[in-house]
Motif scaffolding. Structure first.
Motif, mmCIF file in Angstrom:
data_model
loop_
_atom_site.group_PDB
_atom_site.id
_atom_site.type_symbol
_atom_site.label_atom_id
_atom_site.label_comp_id
_atom_site.label_asym_id
_atom_site.label_seq_id
_atom_site.Cartn_x
_atom_site.Cartn_y
_atom_site.Cartn_z
ATOM 1 N N PHE A 481 12.244 7.900 0.475
ATOM 2 C CA PHE A 481 11.054 7.077 0.291
ATOM 3 C C PHE A 481 9.828 7.949 0.059
ATOM 4 N N TYR A 482 8.967 7.478 -0.827
ATOM 5 C CA TYR A 482 7.698 8.133 -1.110
ATOM 6 C C TYR A 482 6.603 7.065 -1.178
ATOM 7 N N GLY A 483 5.402 7.437 -0.786
ATOM 8 C CA GLY A 483 4.265 6.536 -0.889
ATOM 9 C C GLY A 483 3.213 7.099 -1.820
ATOM 10 N N GLY A 484 2.360 6.224 -2.291
ATOM 11 C CA GLY A 484 1.309 6.623 -3.223
ATOM 12 C C GLY A 484 1.586 6.109 -4.624
ATOM 13 N N GLY A 485 0.557 5.587 -5.275
ATOM 14 C CA GLY A 485 0.717 5.057 -6.614
ATOM 15 C C GLY A 485 0.531 3.552 -6.660
ATOM 16 N N SER A 486 0.656 2.991 -7.838
ATOM 17 C CA SER A 486 0.354 1.573 -8.055
ATOM 18 C C SER A 486 1.236 0.644 -7.240
ATOM 19 N N ASN A 487 2.484 1.033 -6.968
ATOM 20 C CA ASN A 487 3.416 0.137 -6.288
ATOM 21 C C ASN A 487 3.308 0.177 -4.764
ATOM 22 N N THR A 488 2.563 1.143 -4.214
ATOM 23 C CA THR A 488 2.481 1.257 -2.752
ATOM 24 C C THR A 488 1.032 1.394 -2.284
ATOM 25 N N VAL A 489 0.457 2.582 -2.441
ATOM 26 C CA VAL A 489 -0.912 2.825 -1.977
ATOM 27 C C VAL A 489 -1.714 3.430 -3.124
ATOM 28 N N ARG A 490 -2.560 2.606 -3.729
ATOM 29 C CA ARG A 490 -3.407 3.085 -4.813
ATOM 30 C C ARG A 490 -4.507 3.996 -4.275
ATOM 31 N N GLY A 491 -4.942 4.924 -5.099
ATOM 32 C CA GLY A 491 -5.919 5.923 -4.682
ATOM 33 C C GLY A 491 -5.285 7.268 -4.379
ATOM 34 N N TYR A 492 -3.957 7.264 -4.141
ATOM 35 C CA TYR A 492 -3.213 8.499 -3.885
ATOM 36 C C TYR A 492 -2.266 8.769 -5.044
ATOM 37 N N ARG A 493 -2.056 10.014 -5.333
ATOM 38 C CA ARG A 493 -1.159 10.374 -6.416
ATOM 39 C C ARG A 493 0.244 9.828 -6.176
ATOM 40 N N TYR A 494 0.957 9.604 -7.240
ATOM 41 C CA TYR A 494 2.303 9.048 -7.188
ATOM 42 C C TYR A 494 3.208 9.889 -6.294
ATOM 43 N N GLN A 495 3.844 9.258 -5.315
ATOM 44 C CA GLN A 495 4.797 9.865 -4.379
ATOM 45 C C GLN A 495 4.182 10.938 -3.489
ATOM 46 N N SER A 496 2.853 10.957 -3.351
ATOM 47 C CA SER A 496 2.219 12.064 -2.621
ATOM 48 C C SER A 496 2.154 11.846 -1.113
ATOM 49 N N ILE A 497 2.299 10.600 -0.631
ATOM 50 C CA ILE A 497 2.145 10.320 0.793
ATOM 51 C C ILE A 497 3.452 10.605 1.522
#
Length: 593
Positions: A481-497
């Motif tokens: 699992f990765y977070g960040g990006g339009s599908n999870t948390v916007r404002g963070y780079r894709y899969q960066s969380i």
């Protein structure tokens, strides 16, 4: 000496409507007033202005009656003169151009009438009065009285009286008590059965497909809702652009009523081009080709190809995806669909590099109008490089899912909910120390319409995910699992969380939790704005047990088209982490969720 400037034809004017004390009536008066709606779009001279005002007086009386004010009065004055003033035209023609002429509208509602009695004249079932859905002493609104006629007509047809006729309602005013007696004259006829069922307009669609979805037959009792449900079922096959019903106006020789379905087939082939952009994944371009009716039974053959990851801050190179998908509806039985797909993808991300060939055979079944279940098998072969290490993986997944969907639109839902629980056992044949692990996810979204037309919508989204059966680094990187990006948390780079390597690149985790709240407001006809807050965490081990929560917030703009809204979102990371940028931008088609 100052020479006054006289107005030319057309003459400018202003409009004032006095408040009546009834907010609904005030709004209806404003909406029906052509003096207001055409003031700037179609300026007029004196004669046309007076004619427009006279027509508006009639519209105001209609508005009064529609809300139950049968003794109401409406007057329009132009330059403080009534419309029948003989000198009004000269007053308008010789008025100065500035300031504009003042038009005053005064409406006196009078007493609000209520329904005293409701009666039905004619031979009808004993329950017919209830089908009007009107009550004694209810406000005598013309719209409600007319709608009651339509409800009665529909109810009679629903109970088998297919040729029933309900005349326009007749009202008798009782000024002494501010009441209204309403009567409906009905000729119900007799109950009838369905006659011959005919389908017109078939060309490339096989008649057998229609026969499978028509669940009514000659000789069955006539029921309007059954006919409509069959019409909707035919429309839902996806091979028709329209499906209409035509009910016979008279009985056939067997004293039955024939019904005809008139269909118009959709174009068999379609081609689409698409593009999207976000600062994290860069630009992407896609193409889509579809055959909607491959073998005449609604089979779909879809081909997609796209170039992705052009210039994003979370990418290290250009990627691609190519896919072929075959869909067979009504496989083995009605409401059961077979999906067979084959795809090749390449991803070059900060998280990992991947080259993969994916396959899937999925069987889905519509269980109820809102619930759909699915089970399948998905083999894949991939080569993945992460943190300088490259592994080959051969996996077989067995996805099992349920989906509840009561939303009213795919690209722009304004009401309803989507809930999707899924469990996916994955057997790792090569590339992992653990043979089997299980991915569990629960995603949900709901849409609360604050206005009946979907102009103010509160949208909520959530995701929970957990992986059991293998250690984090025993899992293929693309299954974590990765977070960040339009599908999870916007404002963070894709899969960066989530957990990071020493160089700041994401490791991925075994559990994820995210939540979104978004408010969408339509402006005018085609524009809209949104405000949103996203939050999420990715844990290296157990769900919600560890991992820092990250919050993003932002605003967006929407342009509403006939095929869906165009989306532009701007988001900031509220509590930045080492690998997050200062902001992210997302551009695409459809709402974010």
């Amino acid at each position: 000496m100052v020479i006054p400037a006289y107005a030319a034809d057309p003459q400018a004017y202003t409009v004032t409507i006095a408040q009546t004390g009834d907010a609904e009536l005030d709004q209806m008066l404003k909406d029906s007033c052509t003096l207001i709606s055409l003031k700037d779009a179609a300026p007029v001279g004196s004669f046309a202005m007076v004619a427009r005002a006279r027509a508006d007086e009639e519209r105001f009386m209609t508005a009064l009656h529609s809300l139950g004010y049968y003794e109401g009065k409406a007057q329009v004055h132009i330059a403080n003169r009534p419309l029948d003033d003989r000198g009004l035209y000269d007053t308008i023609d010789y008025s100065p151009a500035s300031p504009p002429i003042s038009i005053q509208i005064t409406v006196e509602p009078g007493a609000l009438y209520h329904i005293r009695t409701l009666s039905i004249d004619g031979k009808v079932p004993v329950d017919a009065k209830q089908w009007l859905a009107l009550k004694d002493q209810a406000p005598a609104r013309a719209a409600a009285i007319q709608q009651a006629r339509e409800k009665l007509q529909t109810a009679l047809q629903e109970h088998g009286y297919a040729l029933a006729k309900v005349d326009e309602p007749v009202g008798h005013l009782l000024p002494d008590t501010d009441e209204l007696d309403v009567s409906y004259h009905v000729e119900s006829g007799k109950r009838v059965a369905l006659g011959k069922i005919t389908v017109k307009g078939l060309n490339q669609v096989k008649p057998d497909l229609v026969d499978r979805h028509l669940r009514i037959a000659k000789g069955e009792p006539f029921k309007l809702s059954d006919i409509e449900k069959n019409r909707q079922d035919l429309q839902a096959t996806g091979v028709f652009s329209s499906v209409r019903t035509r009910i016979g106006k008279s009985l056939d020789s067997q004293q039955q009523l024939p019904v005809t379905f008139i269909v118009s087939e959709r174009l068999r082939h379609t081609t689409q081009l698409g593009a999207a952009y976000s600062t994290d994944l860069g630009a992407s371009f896609s193409s889509f080709w579809q055959n909607r009716n491959l073998l005449g039974f609604g089979e779909q053959l879809n081909f997609t190809a796209g170039i992705t990851q052009i210039g994003g801050n979370s990418t290290t190179g250009i990627g691609y995806n190519v896919g072929l998908n075959f869909i067979k509806p009504d496989f083995l039985q009605l409401d059961q669909t077979l999906h067979v797909s084959l795809a090749a993808i390449k991803q070059s991300l900060s998280t990992y590099d991947q080259d993969a060939v994916l396959g899937e055979v999925l069987l889905s079944r519509k269980l109820t109008p809102f619930w759909t279940g699915g089970i399948g098998i998905s083999p894949e072969q991939s080569t993945i490089t992460q943190a300088g290490e490259t592994h080959d993986y051969t996996l077989v997944s067995l996805p099992v899912s349920l989906k509840y969907d009561s939303t009213n639109s795919l690209l722009d839902p304004t009401s309803g909910s989507i809930v999707t629980p899924s469990v996916t056992p994955v057997v790792a044949l090569t590339g992992s120390e653990t043979n089997t692990f299980v991915i569990m996810q629960l995603s949900a979204s709901t849409y609360l319409d604050w206005h009946s037309q979907g102009r103010s919508v509160l949208a909520l989204r959530g995701l929970l995910g957990d992986i059991v059966g293998a250690g984090r680094f025993d899992l293929p990187p693309d299954k974590r699992f990765y977070g960040g990006g339009s599908n999870t948390v916007r404002g963070y780079r894709y899969q960066s969380i989530g957990p990071q390597f020493s160089d700041g690149n994401p490791q991925g985790g075994k559990a994820i939790a995210t939540a979104t709240i978004e408010f969408r407001q339509r402006l005018f006809e085609h524009y809209g704005i949104v405000a949103f807050t996203d939050a999420g965490q990715v844990s290296p081990d157990t769900l919600l047990a560890s991992g820092d929560w990250r919050v993003g917030a932002g605003i967006g703009a929407r342009y509403y088209t006939g095929f869906g809204p165009l989306r532009l979102d701007f988001a900031l990371p509220v509590n930045q982490q080492s690998n997050s940028g200062s902001f992210e931008i997302y551009i695409g088609l459809g709402q974010a969720f």
